[in-house]
Design an enzyme around this catalytic site. Structure first.
Site, PDB file in Angstrom:
ATOM      1  N   LYS A 149      -8.410  -1.891  -5.073  1.00  0.00           N
ATOM      2  CA  LYS A 149      -8.057  -3.009  -4.202  1.00  0.00           C
ATOM      3  C   LYS A 149      -9.278  -3.923  -4.251  1.00  0.00           C
ATOM      4  CE  LYS A 149      -5.823  -4.702  -0.219  1.00  0.00           C
ATOM      5  NZ  LYS A 149      -4.578  -4.554   0.532  1.00  0.00           N
ATOM      6  N   ASP A 164      -6.954   0.358   3.258  1.00  0.00           N
ATOM      7  CA  ASP A 164      -5.931   0.395   2.201  1.00  0.00           C
ATOM      8  C   ASP A 164      -6.496   1.022   0.931  1.00  0.00           C
ATOM      9  OD1 ASP A 164      -4.211  -0.829   3.941  1.00  0.00           O
ATOM     10  OD2 ASP A 164      -4.244  -2.785   2.956  1.00  0.00           O
ATOM     11  N   GLU A 213      -4.044  -3.280  -6.295  1.00  0.00           N
ATOM     12  CA  GLU A 213      -3.266  -3.897  -5.212  1.00  0.00           C
ATOM     13  C   GLU A 213      -3.878  -5.230  -4.804  1.00  0.00           C
ATOM     14  OE1 GLU A 213      -2.188  -3.389  -0.513  1.00  0.00           O
ATOM     15  OE2 GLU A 213      -2.651  -1.553  -1.627  1.00  0.00           O
ATOM     16  N   ALA A 237      -4.473  -8.553  -2.325  1.00  0.00           N
ATOM     17  CA  ALA A 237      -4.597  -8.836  -0.894  1.00  0.00           C
ATOM     18  C   ALA A 237      -3.716 -10.043  -0.623  1.00  0.00           C
ATOM     19  CB  ALA A 237      -6.051  -9.124  -0.530  1.00  0.00           C
ATOM     20  N   GLY A 238      -2.550  -9.808  -0.061  1.00  0.00           N
ATOM     21  CA  GLY A 238      -1.607 -10.903   0.119  1.00  0.00           C
ATOM     22  C   GLY A 238      -0.667 -11.030  -1.062  1.00  0.00           C
ATOM     23  N   THR A 296       0.832  -1.206   0.000  1.00  0.00           N
ATOM     24  CA  THR A 296       0.000   0.000   0.000  1.00  0.00           C
ATOM     25  C   THR A 296       0.866   1.255   0.000  1.00  0.00           C
ATOM     26  OG1 THR A 296      -1.732  -1.200   1.197  1.00  0.00           O
ATOM     27  CG2 THR A 296      -1.893   1.194   1.151  1.00  0.00           C
TER      28      THR A 296
END
Length: 221
Positions: free
Chosen positions: A38, A55, A117, A119-120, A17
């Protein structure tokens, strides 16, 4: 068609982020219209009866995006787990790639660049059938890997880059991100090791709490 990136990392809390916000701000400062996304955020807190994606909100603020939160982050979960597991734990539908693609294309149509972006990590499951590498392939995203600058990061970077290559994704490069203020011999040698042992393009190092280097931004324009 402008630049389209998936910002992913070698682990959680490696600076995805932070890098995404810095890039969004830098692109915007150069007169570009910047879209951010995201697609899935987990570990969301409930505020006023709604789950807040912190985020996604930070990315939007940095890029100056005023698009609806439902478009930027269509899937939000309370449980701090990988998306597929969080959906199951929260008893909610898992992320749907077709819906994410619809949101992405609406964002992309209005902007010169889009920063998505994960997640993980790249191999984090979105649902029972797909991970973020599959999403990058579906949307035609270049992969930008954020590597947390710490002991063991070279192995993690090699696994991430190999996963991207196995999915035949275009790799824009990788950024070494200092996640702690201190240093160590490993931290100072990681850049050289990455350059030696990986085929990816080393874009540069983001120092702890310092702006993203101009040279990194220019390589991504």
């Amino acid at each position: 068609m402008g630049r389209r990136f998936l910002i992913t990392g070698t682990d959680s809390r490696v600076g995805k982020t932070t890098v995404g916000c810095a890039l969004g701000f830098a692109f915007r400062a150069r007169g570009m219209r910047v879209g951010v996304m995201k697609p899935v955020e987990t570990g969301c807190a409930e505020v006023g009866g709604e789950l807040q994606a912190l985020d996604a909100t930070a990315l939007a603020l940095a890029a100056g995006s005023q698009l609806p939160a439902e478009l930027i982050c269509p899937y939000r979960y309370r449980s701090p787990l990988a998306p597929a597991a969080a959906a199951d734990a929260d008893d909610l539908p898992p992320p749907n790639l077709d819906n994410i693609a619809r949101c992405f294309h609406e964002i992309a149509a209005q902007n010169d660049a889009v920063l998505v972006e994960s997640a993980g990590v790249l191999a984090t499951p979105l649902n029972s059938d797909a991970d973020f590498a599959d999403l990058a392939a579906l949307l035609g995203l270049e992969v930008l890997v954020v590597i947390g600058n710490r002991l063991g990061c070279v192995d993690a970077a090699m696994l991430t880059l190999a996963h991207a290559e196995n999915h035949r994704l275009t790799i824009a490069g990788y950024i070494l991100c200092d996640i702690d203020p201190g240093s160590s011999p490993a931290v100072e040698r990681n850049a050289d090791s990455l350059i030696t042992f990986t085929n990816g393009r080393y874009l540069g190092r983001m120092r702890h709490r310092e702006p993203l280097a101009k040279t990194i931004v220019e390589q991504l324009l």
